[in-house]
Design an enzyme around this catalytic site. Sequence first.
Site, PDB file in Angstrom:
ATOM      1  N   GLN A 180       0.871  -1.144   0.076  1.00 15.60           N
ATOM      2  CA  GLN A 180      -0.055   0.106  -0.054  1.00 15.60           C
ATOM      3  C   GLN A 180       0.850   1.208   0.129  1.00 15.60           C
ATOM      4  OE1 GLN A 180      -2.945  -0.387   3.194  1.00 15.60           O
ATOM      5  NE2 GLN A 180      -3.434   1.897   3.204  1.00 15.60           N
ATOM      6  N   LYS A 225       1.877   2.690   3.054  1.00 13.63           N
ATOM      7  CA  LYS A 225       2.595   1.854   4.400  1.00 13.63           C
ATOM      8  C   LYS A 225       3.333   0.632   3.595  1.00 13.63           C
ATOM      9  CE  LYS A 225      -1.638   0.269   6.256  1.00 13.63           C
ATOM     10  NZ  LYS A 225      -2.242  -0.036   7.376  1.00 13.63           N
ATOM     11  N   CYS A 276      -9.217   9.280  10.438  1.00 14.41           N
ATOM     12  CA  CYS A 276      -9.933   7.921  10.106  1.00 14.41           C
ATOM     13  C   CYS A 276      -9.851   6.702  11.089  1.00 14.41           C
ATOM     14  CB  CYS A 276      -9.078   7.148   8.554  1.00 14.41           C
ATOM     15  SG  CYS A 276      -8.950   8.707   7.593  1.00 14.41           S
TER      16      CYS A 276
END
Lengths: 1499, 509
Positions: free
Chosen positions: A940, A943, A1114
């Site tokens: 991702q 990260k 989030c």
Amino acid sequence: MGLYHSSQAKDSCGFGLIAQLDGKPAQRLIKTAITALIRMTHRGSVAIDGKTGDGCGISIQLSKPYFRELAKHLGFSLGHRFAIGQIFLNPDPIKAARCRQILEDELTKETISVSGWRKVPIDKDVCGKDALKTLPNIEQVFVTAPPGWQRYDLERRLFMARRRAAERVTDDDYYYVASLSSLMIVYKGLVIPKNLSTFYPELAHPKMKSAICLFHQRFSTNTLPLWKYAQPFRFLAHNGEINTISANRSWSVARKSKFFTPLLPDLPSLQQLVNQSGSDSSSLDNMLEVLLAGGMDIFRALRLLIPPAWANRSAMDPDLRAFYEFNSMHMEPWDGPAGIVMTNGEKIACNIDRNGLRPARYVITKDRVLTVASEIGVWDYKEENVIEKGRIGPGEMLAADVSSGKIWRSGKIDDMLKIRHPYLAWLRENTIRLRSNVDLEKKGAQYYIEENIEKLPIFSHLFGVSVEEKEQVIKVIANDAQEGTFSMGDDTPFAVLSQKSRSLYDYFRQQFAQVTNPPIDSLREKSVMSLETCFGREHNIFQETNGLSYRVIISAPVLNYAKLQQLKSLDQTYYQFQSLSINYSIDANLNTALTAVCDRAVELVKNGCVILQLTDRDINESTMPIHASLATGAVHQRLIKEGLRCDVNLIVETATVRDPHHFAVLIGVGATAIYPYLALQIINQLSLEGQLVDELITARKNYLKGINKGLLKILSKMGISTIGSYRGACLFEIVGLDHAVSELCFPAMPCRIGGATFKDLHNDVLVSVANAWGSDLPIERSGILKFVYGGEYHCYNPDVVTQLQLAVTTGLYSDYQKFADTVNQRPISTLRDLMRLKLADNSSKSEKIELDEIESKESLYKRFDSAGMSIGALSPEAHEALAVAMNRLGGRSNSGEGGEDPSRFNTEKNSRIKQVASGRFGVNAKYLVNADVLQIKIAQGAKPGEGGQLPGNKVTLEIAKLRNSVPGVTLISPPPHHDIYSIEDIAQLIFDLKQVNPSALISVKLVSGPGVGTIAAGVAKAHADLITVSGYDGGTAASPLTSVKYAGTPWEIGLSEVHQALIENGLRDRVCLQVDGGLKTGLDVIKGAILGADSFGFGTGPMVALGCKYLRICHLNNCATGIATQNKNLRENHYHGLPEKVMNYFSFVAEETQQWLQQLGIKSLNELIGRTDLLQLSQGTSDKQNHLQLQVILDAAKRPSNGACHYMGLRNPCFDKGVLNQQILKAFKNRLNVVEVFELEATIHNYDRSVGAALAGFLASEDVLDTTDNSVILKLNFLGIAGQSFGAWNYPGMQLRLEGDANDYVGKGMSGGRISIFSPENISYVPSRSTIIGNTCLYGASGGELYVAGQAGERFAVRNSGATAVVEGIGDHGCEYMTGGIVLILGPVGENFGAGMTGGIALVLDLDEHFSNQCNMEHIQVCSMVEVMSNRVLAASLNISRTTIVQLLEAQILHTSSRWSKKVLQNLDNYIDYFMLVIPKETLSRQTQALPVRLVNEK
Amino acid sequence: MKNNKTDNLLSFIDTPRKVTNKRASAQRNKDFDEIYISAAPEELAQQASRCLDCGNPYCEWKCPLHNYIPDWLKLTQNLKLNDAAELMHQTNPLPEICGRVCPQDRLCEQACTLNTGFGAITIGAIEKNISDHAIAQGWKPGLSKVQYNGKSVAIVGAGPAGIGCAELLTRSGIKAVVYDKYPEIGGLLTFGIPGFKLDKEIVRKRREILETMGIEFRLNVEIGKDLDIAQLHQQYDAVFLATGSYQSMDGGLPGRDVEGVLYALDYLIGNVNEQQQFQLDDYKYHDLKNKRVIVLGGGDTAMDCVRSAVRQQAKSVVCMYRRDKDSMPGSRQEVINASEEGVKFIFQKQPLSIEQVDGKVSAIKVVDMKPETDSGQGIGKFKADMNSEQLVEADVIIIAFGFQPSPPNWLKDFNIQLQADGRVITGVVAGNAQDFLEHPDNRQSHQQQVASVNQANLEQNSYPQQTSSSGFFAGGDMVRGADLVVNAIADGRQAARDIINSLKSCKSE
């Protein structure tokens, strides 16, 4: 020159060895070895022509009678002791003659006589086109030793001659000595296994005999591999990848002066001990041969190079630990996934890396033939002839001597090694272990506060500590002992582009493992990790004496005051301490200053300094600091060059280090240890201000703990487990520093686009100097993490967000235009901002393209995907709105990694892209068949190389259902896919997916980083259809801060590199290339297309359109816009997202794209891909920007003059057609309407992979049959040895019975049905003590049953969330990350059981009463079954009783006839006391009553 | 990025927005004391805890001073009042005043993420109360480390712009001397804004603090009259002009010369002058007791007038505005306060003329304003219906149509250029780049154009508050026209930065 270099190729493969343990050479053995190679063809790669492979080969004993006869025939006079060289020469006869001459010269120098050269007979017809292009002239040289030489004398001198010859031949790429030995000979080439013996006909000669055969089949990430890279090498064959290779190589250079052995007195005359480029395996082979030639025995050599994890294994025998510790002081591990087989012609050995990342199974048959290979069943021995079978586990070694017939298993080898010397006594006597000292620490802190606290603002200005960094980085770590969590990704410019003064560490991007090796979970697999750091001079590794143990050890390389003081006050005769300032005069220049520091360092070391401290602490108004990273790198490099590095340890005392990344950079460029004085002083200040939770000394301790934890994470991201192998490894990419800087300080680090020069860096510091001494400005609020007015630029700043939200609400293009202008005209923030479009000349109106000629919006929509965001990260409403919007437009939405509600399938809410991520949440057959694209998320952007965690409080009933879990149970995504540790593994996963859903495109999501081109080419060769390249700027719902800020590179670099790699490897037409990361406008689309993208992923843009305000909360589940939360109130009352808003956004982007196309005079994106001539590099707004060399990006992406340059819509089918699966499917379809019970018998081989998956996919996708209510039963009975992924995604109703063995990944993703595996009747081994199924079984299973009458490999039931399993023993890391289901284990259990296990239950029959030592107690509790049953409340609440065990045993007996299980059941009263119950702590804490259960070994 | 585990992450839902208490209207209508009651720090902390600490701090972005709002909310939450006050002062020399007079509901609180159904954080109340508390506890700016660098700057006008400039200069080691023709600092803060919004004691206290910092105020000195501007120019390293805009607009209303017609500013200043005994001869006190008062206009000044009239025990007070309630330009909160205090609002009336009887106001003639149909965003469009003439009776009409600049004459001596409307020109005007770009035919050179504009801005516009005459800087209402206090402070601070930089670059040359 482009960004992609084929030299970066990585490889992995199938490997093995076969040996006749009594040493009887046989031709049959060679034949068997070749059969075994053929049986593992699927582990290599085969090109479309069916001929070209990436290379394979075998290494066998030199068949002396054969060669003697041959010599006689050829008229060569061979002496008593002779050797044969297998040599690759240039096809050009003149060049070949030169190399022959050089080798002969060198042999002659050794008084070895050359008897003659012979052209090796080969059959070129079996070679593919590409292989022929590079085919060398293969010859054998016959040489004779002078009389009187012993066997190993000859081997040693051959080694020196060969090495010297190689050093002389520097300009001939063909020249290569495959082997030159009196003991072994290597036959290898770029052919596929089945053609190996055709290519080398003499392999089949009846007189060609061997008692040992090493074999290897290669999978390279590039399609143009070289002959010499085929394996085996001279001693070994390696499956895997050495992650630490750059450190190992550079330390081999540094350490050369330390290597001394009387057996090879001229060893120092070699230029280098191991090759510094090319294949990692060949470097390892080089090092091994140096050690062996120098007189080290195989056992110590292999254990030294690839030791098991010992540092954190307290249960290990102290003597054995001492052996490893002693040896670790003088050589860092060669670490990474590794299965190694090696031989010296007499002894054979197989060694597996510390984490068991490569499989190795062995079988011994009655005729005393030992077979070790990546898979079981590589040749057709008779099962009744097997006397023993098993696997080689993590860090284990198996060895044998064919001259004596002796076998050593791992424990035996350890026993032998540990008693050779009194290692433990030596260590106790001579090794000093430094520990922290609270009193000293307090004194130090107090002293600083008193002397220096008022200078803090000066240091803060000078070294750029912002308020933000103090609050969000240092304070958080000091309070929590770990770094803070961050969400929404990095939207700031790279350091080199920034108008602000940025830390030099920001230029370093952490490298991370993707595809070719796995990252490690440093939290859950802590036991393999170590930060232990040694001080003291290194000594000669060949001499094991007590002098070698004169060392000082610290547990981690981050020093506190107390440890630094202790280091300073060691005995100066052995540990001379010197401090060297790295500050220089403001009037001087940086480059010269660096050289001066290096000169001074050399001088100090030559004068006996052993601990050299580089410091920037003595700063004053007329000096400025050299950045610690530059100073450390330059000094480290210089000391290596001077052969002094291993005489000294480098301590860096610097103000520049604050977060874990900073420390990692310094260690990565060569620091031994670091003292972060400014960070500690800031903690002192925070404490004075009353901002800390704990008292000062604890806070300082917390800080160091947090940094260490962060360091482990950074190491593990690259798949490295020890700091020693990370030190000096330079595992970063530099983005934005001038080549001259990197050349001097970190030559091994990729630095591809130039950037800030020494002068620019000097000027940057001047600004800080002025601020520091000149005024009383408040400490800067940098705004690097969060937008602050006047701080760092943010691409999603409030203007951008509000303008976009206005535009999608009004639906007016004019409003969108304002947004697009704000974005497209922003200050230079990304590399593409420095690339301007060359628009067509408007004056030639005749050529103007009308809008209706341009690629339509509808066609553009097909190129747009929304990025993977899981339900869980998003609220269901937001997730569905995205899907609806994309489906209505004709684009694709991405499910993310959290599964999807089946009620959405076949509706407009269905996500057309379904993600397969490491957690495998909700990934079952039904999910997989309801996708048009299956995306394997390797990494991702925000990260890469890390896993994730969905905290229990976010796991609602809905989420739990989708992820097959229990509400409130924490769900952990592991960093790696546990079925992808190397490139051939991803090929296997792609094959699995194509079996279960043949119509889906398989996509692989990668993150931009150095070598991503290589990886992408490999992935394409592994038959992926779609590759996504993400930039560093991707979003995230929750990540550690330093992961978001420091990993991944701009997609502009990665995309063009991948594009180039695919073109050069001829794969571009069959792979759709997608870019993703920070895309916002049509201009981004245009530039992405020019740099090579066919397709575009949008993450944050559509989210903002839905109403996201970029709050970066989030991870807290309190998103005020109701988007990134599961909170009911917020979702119901405050979520205002409509699919129409997202549709407006994409419509605008498409419209803008069309407008740009029109202005470029181009009709479609396909015509635009690679048109780098339409981009012009523009002038930047700072010197740094202007020093970037971005042409390399444009050159890489450039359209080739011929050949495919964009995706042509082709599929990328697998070479393996999955024959058995097709037969099963056909048989089933034929009888579909006839019966309710379907039964089938088949024999099965190791090359029959993913068996059952095609049928599972068919059942899940068709409505023909409802198998979920158990009314229909499909019985599939197999005999033989199953290939990988047997029963993958097994579907309800499917009952698979296998009589025989299975390889890795049995029952992967199983959601129902049953798999039973058992051994045949007439066998002579004990099945319950034998490994009959491979590694990583039941990975991600969510239902069904698995019964195995034997043992399983490592990582059994990893991420199991619902399957029931019975097995009779397992390897390491059992039940890792398990969240549901029941596992009954009736035998031994390996290390680290239950790591990250947050749900489900495991029952273990612990006859050795040793089980609790094997557990990772972080998430689980272990208690005795009897005690649990005596507590009725608990037993009832867990729904566990004696009956549970009885029922499981009965089922096991019913399905496998297991004798061991029968015995246990019959004597259950005796055994019941030995049953242990493993319960996750979370499960227990949910029980209402406090339960008085005595828990075993609670740590 | 909250890491404090004790945080209640849903505090913004669990704790409702609560503005600080007001005195009851019946009570407050009788005096000119402030209407908001001080709140206890604990109550403020609870309100502050509602902050989400957004990744994009919209409040801070919207604030003209870009106050570090989330950060001082966090400090407030932890009851670190002095630290919070210190941080407030990093961006704003007058937080206790901005907390009182800023239209937060149009700025920070309007932009607050929570202003979408949760209720915005009470930023203004927190700013006011926290700085009050800190000052009451003796908070003072720590300037021990500031070294006086020998430079000095003259500031003309002690209003918010002047103070904003002086304070930042002082913190940077530059001596600031502030001249003002009035006897007290604050400009309109002191003389224009009524005491019920801003207690004059607050300004006095602030003056003390500023003087302690080393700012020198030379009051009752009118430049051009008592002192020559040339002298300042000569004596100081730079001059900052911030004389405000005091000229009332009259709207050309027929009958405005009649007795009983007042101009808002005259009325307000006269009032303050009377209450505070400033002895300003130019401003007469108007007692409106038992009068029927109509105030024309809908801005904050109009609200100040109506509410002052209420307090003078006027018989009736009406606010008459041309558009509808939603289109009112001022702070919503002030409108609510006024209504509570008994003010009547008449919307959508356009005054035509002032009627008189015996040379005194008797009524105002108005027509209805009808909304136009295609009203889009922002202020609604209205059209007068000329067939709807009517009379509304009144004794006093106060015209609150705003002010325009009153540039002093001596500006031209130094060739300081003005806009057509009298505002001083500062910085470089970037031209109408935006219009140019929006025209689709011009898209081709789009990027180039903007790039060059940016470049130009970078080079020439590096001193946004510099006038056309070097050494003279200007800001506040005299540059902007009548505008918010907070914008004036922002100008003053920008001018200070400009001056610091320009003095620096002089030095290096």
